[in-house]
Structures are given as C-alpha cells and as structure tokens.
Scaffold this motif. Structure first.
Motif, PDB file in Angstrom:
ATOM      1  N   PHE A  11      11.793  18.055  30.284  1.00 24.96           N
ATOM      2  CA  PHE A  11      12.211  19.184  29.450  1.00 24.96           C
ATOM      3  C   PHE A  11      13.148  20.098  30.227  1.00 24.96           C
ATOM      4  O   PHE A  11      14.228  20.453  29.747  1.00 24.96           O
ATOM      5  CB  PHE A  11      10.982  19.960  28.961  1.00 24.96           C
ATOM      6  N   PHE A  12      12.763  20.486  31.445  1.00 18.04           N
ATOM      7  CA  PHE A  12      13.602  21.391  32.226  1.00 18.04           C
ATOM      8  C   PHE A  12      14.911  20.728  32.653  1.00 18.04           C
ATOM      9  O   PHE A  12      15.959  21.378  32.684  1.00 18.04           O
ATOM     10  CB  PHE A  12      12.837  21.936  33.435  1.00 18.04           C
ATOM     11  N   LEU A  13      14.872  19.443  32.975  1.00 20.79           N
ATOM     12  CA  LEU A  13      16.112  18.750  33.318  1.00 20.79           C
ATOM     13  C   LEU A  13      17.041  18.652  32.115  1.00 20.79           C
ATOM     14  O   LEU A  13      18.256  18.808  32.251  1.00 20.79           O
ATOM     15  CB  LEU A  13      15.799  17.365  33.879  1.00 20.79           C
TER      16      LEU A  13
ATOM     17  N   LEU B  69      17.581  15.941  42.447  1.00 21.43           N
ATOM     18  CA  LEU B  69      17.048  17.025  41.622  1.00 21.43           C
ATOM     19  C   LEU B  69      15.947  16.496  40.711  1.00 21.43           C
ATOM     20  O   LEU B  69      14.896  17.125  40.567  1.00 21.43           O
ATOM     21  CB  LEU B  69      18.155  17.672  40.794  1.00 21.43           C
ATOM     22  N   ALA B  70      16.162  15.341  40.127  1.00 22.41           N
ATOM     23  CA  ALA B  70      15.166  14.743  39.238  1.00 22.41           C
ATOM     24  C   ALA B  70      13.890  14.386  39.999  1.00 22.41           C
ATOM     25  O   ALA B  70      12.787  14.652  39.518  1.00 22.41           O
ATOM     26  CB  ALA B  70      15.738  13.513  38.553  1.00 22.41           C
ATOM     27  N   ILE B  71      14.030  13.807  41.182  1.00 24.56           N
ATOM     28  CA  ILE B  71      12.867  13.422  41.980  1.00 24.56           C
ATOM     29  C   ILE B  71      12.060  14.655  42.393  1.00 24.56           C
ATOM     30  O   ILE B  71      10.834  14.699  42.225  1.00 24.56           O
ATOM     31  CB  ILE B  71      13.300  12.613  43.224  1.00 24.56           C
ATOM     32  N   VAL B  72      12.761  15.659  42.906  1.00 23.68           N
ATOM     33  CA  VAL B  72      12.078  16.880  43.340  1.00 23.68           C
ATOM     34  C   VAL B  72      11.415  17.575  42.149  1.00 23.68           C
ATOM     35  O   VAL B  72      10.278  18.045  42.241  1.00 23.68           O
ATOM     36  CB  VAL B  72      13.064  17.827  44.066  1.00 23.68           C
ATOM     37  N   SER B  73      12.117  17.615  41.029  1.00 26.50           N
ATOM     38  CA  SER B  73      11.563  18.249  39.831  1.00 26.50           C
ATOM     39  C   SER B  73      10.300  17.536  39.361  1.00 26.50           C
ATOM     40  O   SER B  73       9.294  18.177  39.052  1.00 26.50           O
ATOM     41  CB  SER B  73      12.615  18.246  38.721  1.00 26.50           C
TER      42      SER B  73
ATOM     43  N   PHE C 277       6.585  19.321  39.351  1.00 24.07           N
ATOM     44  CA  PHE C 277       5.831  19.554  38.121  1.00 24.07           C
ATOM     45  C   PHE C 277       4.571  18.695  38.027  1.00 24.07           C
ATOM     46  O   PHE C 277       3.579  19.115  37.414  1.00 24.07           O
ATOM     47  CB  PHE C 277       6.725  19.368  36.890  1.00 24.07           C
ATOM     48  N   ILE C 278       4.564  17.530  38.619  1.00 23.02           N
ATOM     49  CA  ILE C 278       3.333  16.730  38.663  1.00 23.02           C
ATOM     50  C   ILE C 278       2.304  17.432  39.532  1.00 23.02           C
ATOM     51  O   ILE C 278       1.130  17.537  39.165  1.00 23.02           O
ATOM     52  CB  ILE C 278       3.625  15.301  39.155  1.00 23.02           C
ATOM     53  N   GLY C 279       2.735  17.938  40.686  1.00 20.23           N
ATOM     54  CA  GLY C 279       1.824  18.702  41.549  1.00 20.23           C
ATOM     55  C   GLY C 279       1.322  19.963  40.873  1.00 20.23           C
ATOM     56  O   GLY C 279       0.138  20.308  40.970  1.00 20.23           O
ATOM     57  N   LEU C 280       2.220  20.649  40.171  1.00 20.07           N
ATOM     58  CA  LEU C 280       1.835  21.870  39.465  1.00 20.07           C
ATOM     59  C   LEU C 280       0.835  21.578  38.351  1.00 20.07           C
ATOM     60  O   LEU C 280      -0.151  22.309  38.178  1.00 20.07           O
ATOM     61  CB  LEU C 280       3.080  22.555  38.892  1.00 20.07           C
ATOM     62  N   SER C 281       1.045  20.508  37.628  1.00 21.47           N
ATOM     63  CA  SER C 281       0.104  20.167  36.557  1.00 21.47           C
ATOM     64  C   SER C 281      -1.244  19.722  37.129  1.00 21.47           C
ATOM     65  O   SER C 281      -2.293  20.022  36.558  1.00 21.47           O
ATOM     66  CB  SER C 281       0.687  19.101  35.638  1.00 21.47           C
TER      67      SER C 281
END
Length: 78
Positions: free
Chosen positions: A62-64, A11-15, A19-23
């Motif tokens: 933050f989300f995690l 979950l942490a890796i995917v998150s 979010f890196i791709g989104l940013s």
C-alpha cells in the motif's frame, strides 16, 4: 505497482521487512492464550508469523503504491 520494484528494489525490500517486523510487534499485543487451544504452541507461533507476513506485506505494498502514484501525479498535468 511493478514499476516501483523495478526502479528501487532496495526500497521495496526495506519496506517489506520494516512492516513485517512492525506487524509482528503489533500482533504481540494480542493475548493468544484466550483463543488458542492448549498444547498448540508451535501452531500459534506459526499463525503469528504468517499473519505478520500477510499484514506487513499488504501494508508495505500500500505505501509503495501510494509513493509510486503520488510521484506520477505531476505527469498527469503535463
């Protein structure tokens, strides 16, 4: 915060990747030609990548954290 990573590392890796791709996608809306010196293309690209990592990992953490702590709230009332 470390418990989140210990319990579900996927979950942490995917998150983080999400979010890196989104940013990175969001940062592409900025017009760097206005603020970056000429002939510094590589440095501008490197700056965008580093900013993507910084913003993406911060938002992901933050989300995690919110996910972890919201799961712990019911245990406060037992």
């Amino acid at each position: 915060m470390n418990d989140v990573f210990a319990h579900n590392p996927m979950l942490a890796i995917v998150s983080h990747i999400f979010f890196i791709g989104l940013s990175f996608y969001a940062l592409q809306s900025i017009m760097p030609e206005k603020i970056i010196k000429k002939n510094h293309v590589f440095q501008a690209q490197l700056l965008f990548i580093l900013l993507s990592f910084a913003i993406g990992s911060t938002v992901s953490n933050f989300f995690l954290d919110i996910s972890y702590w919201s799961g712990r709230v019911p245990t406060m009332f037992n």
